[in-house]
Design a protein around this motif. Structure first.
Motif, short mmCIF file in Angstrom:
data_model
loop_
_atom_site.label_atom_id
_atom_site.label_comp_id
_atom_site.label_asym_id
_atom_site.label_seq_id
_atom_site.Cartn_x
_atom_site.Cartn_y
_atom_site.Cartn_z
N ALA A 19 5.27 -7.30 -8.58
CA ALA A 19 4.70 -7.76 -7.30
C ALA A 19 5.73 -7.64 -6.18
N ILE A 20 6.97 -7.98 -6.47
CA ILE A 20 8.03 -7.84 -5.47
C ILE A 20 8.26 -6.36 -5.14
N ALA A 21 8.21 -5.50 -6.17
CA ALA A 21 8.39 -4.06 -5.94
C ALA A 21 7.31 -3.52 -5.02
N TYR A 22 6.06 -3.85 -5.29
CA TYR A 22 4.96 -3.39 -4.44
C TYR A 22 5.10 -3.94 -3.03
N GLY A 23 5.44 -5.22 -2.91
CA GLY A 23 5.59 -5.82 -1.59
C GLY A 23 6.69 -5.16 -0.78
N GLY A 24 7.82 -4.89 -1.43
CA GLY A 24 8.94 -4.25 -0.73
C GLY A 24 8.60 -2.84 -0.27
N VAL A 25 8.01 -2.06 -1.18
CA VAL A 25 7.66 -0.68 -0.82
C VAL A 25 6.61 -0.66 0.28
N MET A 26 5.63 -1.54 0.19
CA MET A 26 4.58 -1.56 1.20
C MET A 26 5.10 -2.03 2.56
N ALA A 27 6.01 -2.98 2.57
CA ALA A 27 6.58 -3.46 3.83
C ALA A 27 7.42 -2.38 4.50
N VAL A 28 8.27 -1.73 3.73
CA VAL A 28 9.11 -0.68 4.32
C VAL A 28 8.25 0.50 4.79
N SER A 29 7.24 0.83 4.02
CA SER A 29 6.35 1.92 4.43
C SER A 29 5.60 1.59 5.71
N SER A 30 5.20 0.35 5.86
CA SER A 30 4.52 -0.06 7.10
C SER A 30 5.44 0.12 8.30
N GLY A 31 6.68 -0.29 8.15
CA GLY A 31 7.64 -0.14 9.24
C GLY A 31 7.93 1.32 9.56
N ILE A 32 8.10 2.14 8.52
CA ILE A 32 8.37 3.56 8.75
C ILE A 32 7.17 4.23 9.40
N THR A 33 5.96 3.87 8.98
CA THR A 33 4.76 4.46 9.58
C THR A 33 4.67 4.10 11.06
N LEU A 34 4.98 2.86 11.39
CA LEU A 34 4.95 2.47 12.80
C LEU A 34 6.04 3.20 13.59
N MET A 35 7.22 3.37 12.98
CA MET A 35 8.29 4.12 13.66
C MET A 35 7.88 5.57 13.91
N GLY A 61 -0.04 2.21 6.65
CA GLY A 61 1.21 2.53 5.96
C GLY A 61 1.39 1.72 4.70
N GLY A 62 1.03 0.45 4.74
CA GLY A 62 1.13 -0.39 3.55
C GLY A 62 0.16 0.01 2.47
N ILE A 63 -1.09 0.26 2.85
CA ILE A 63 -2.10 0.67 1.88
C ILE A 63 -1.71 1.99 1.23
N ALA A 64 -1.25 2.92 2.04
CA ALA A 64 -0.90 4.25 1.52
C ALA A 64 0.23 4.17 0.50
N SER A 65 1.25 3.40 0.78
CA SER A 65 2.36 3.32 -0.17
C SER A 65 1.97 2.55 -1.42
N GLY A 66 1.12 1.54 -1.28
CA GLY A 66 0.64 0.82 -2.45
C GLY A 66 -0.16 1.71 -3.38
N VAL A 67 -1.02 2.52 -2.81
CA VAL A 67 -1.82 3.46 -3.61
C VAL A 67 -0.92 4.52 -4.25
N ALA A 68 0.02 5.04 -3.49
CA ALA A 68 0.93 6.06 -4.02
C ALA A 68 1.80 5.52 -5.14
#
Length: 178
Positions: A19-35, A61-68
């Protein structure tokens, strides 16, 4: 707060790690997508008050990284050099699948084609961004490994639970206490 939530959900140590792994990847992906989207739209892309579109970019960005990450979960969390090599391949796959899915969600046809190219060009222009992304993915690899080890231990303990402690020690070099 999270301790109470995890206790309420009755998650094991490995499930908490995933759960922590998914949360971390999704949070970073959301930030990168916004950037990436703000870099494409110019200096004044993000207004003081976020619009619905900005919120959608973050969510996409979060949904995409979670699915990936879910799609490549079989490649991550393995032990040894071969497991780490598989994690490298999985990280590359997660990166491009995230770019394709996020691009599709943000801008359906144009984003599907342009998303991976924008991501690669941004990683080349800002290598620390790429390093941060891959550090998070390899962190997810090690967190998923905790769940794999837990599942392996559970499987092994069920297989030898009917044996005596002496047989477990002689045959498997360890004992399981009940």
């Amino acid at each position: 707060m999270f301790a109470r939530l995890f206790k309420t959900l009755h998650l094991s140590r490995g499930q908490k790690a995933v759960a922590i792994a998914y949360g971390g990847v999704m949070a970073v992906s959301s930030g990168i997508t916004l950037m990436l989207m703000s870099a494409m739209e110019g200096a004044y892309a993000i207004p003081p008050e976020p619009t619905l579109y900005d919120n959608w970019v973050i969510i996409a960005g979060g949904i995409a990284s979670g699915v990936a990450l879910y799609m490549s979960r079989a490649w991550m969390g393995r032990r040894g050099a071969l497991g780490f090599a598989r994690a490298i391949v999985a990280a590359i796959i997660v990166t491009f699948v995230t770019a394709i899915i996020a691009g599709t969600l943000v801008s359906p046809f144009y984003g599907t084609l342009v998303g991976p190219f924008v991501l690669v060009s941004e990683f080349m222009a800002k290598p620390l961004l790429a390093v941060a992304w891959f550090v998070v993915l390899f962190g997810a690899h090690f967190l998923i490994a905790i769940l794999r080890a837990e599942e392996e231990w559970t499987r092994t303990s069920k297989a030898v639970s009917h044996l005596s402690s002496l047989s477990q020690a002689n045959l498997y070099r360890h004992t399981y206490r009940h």
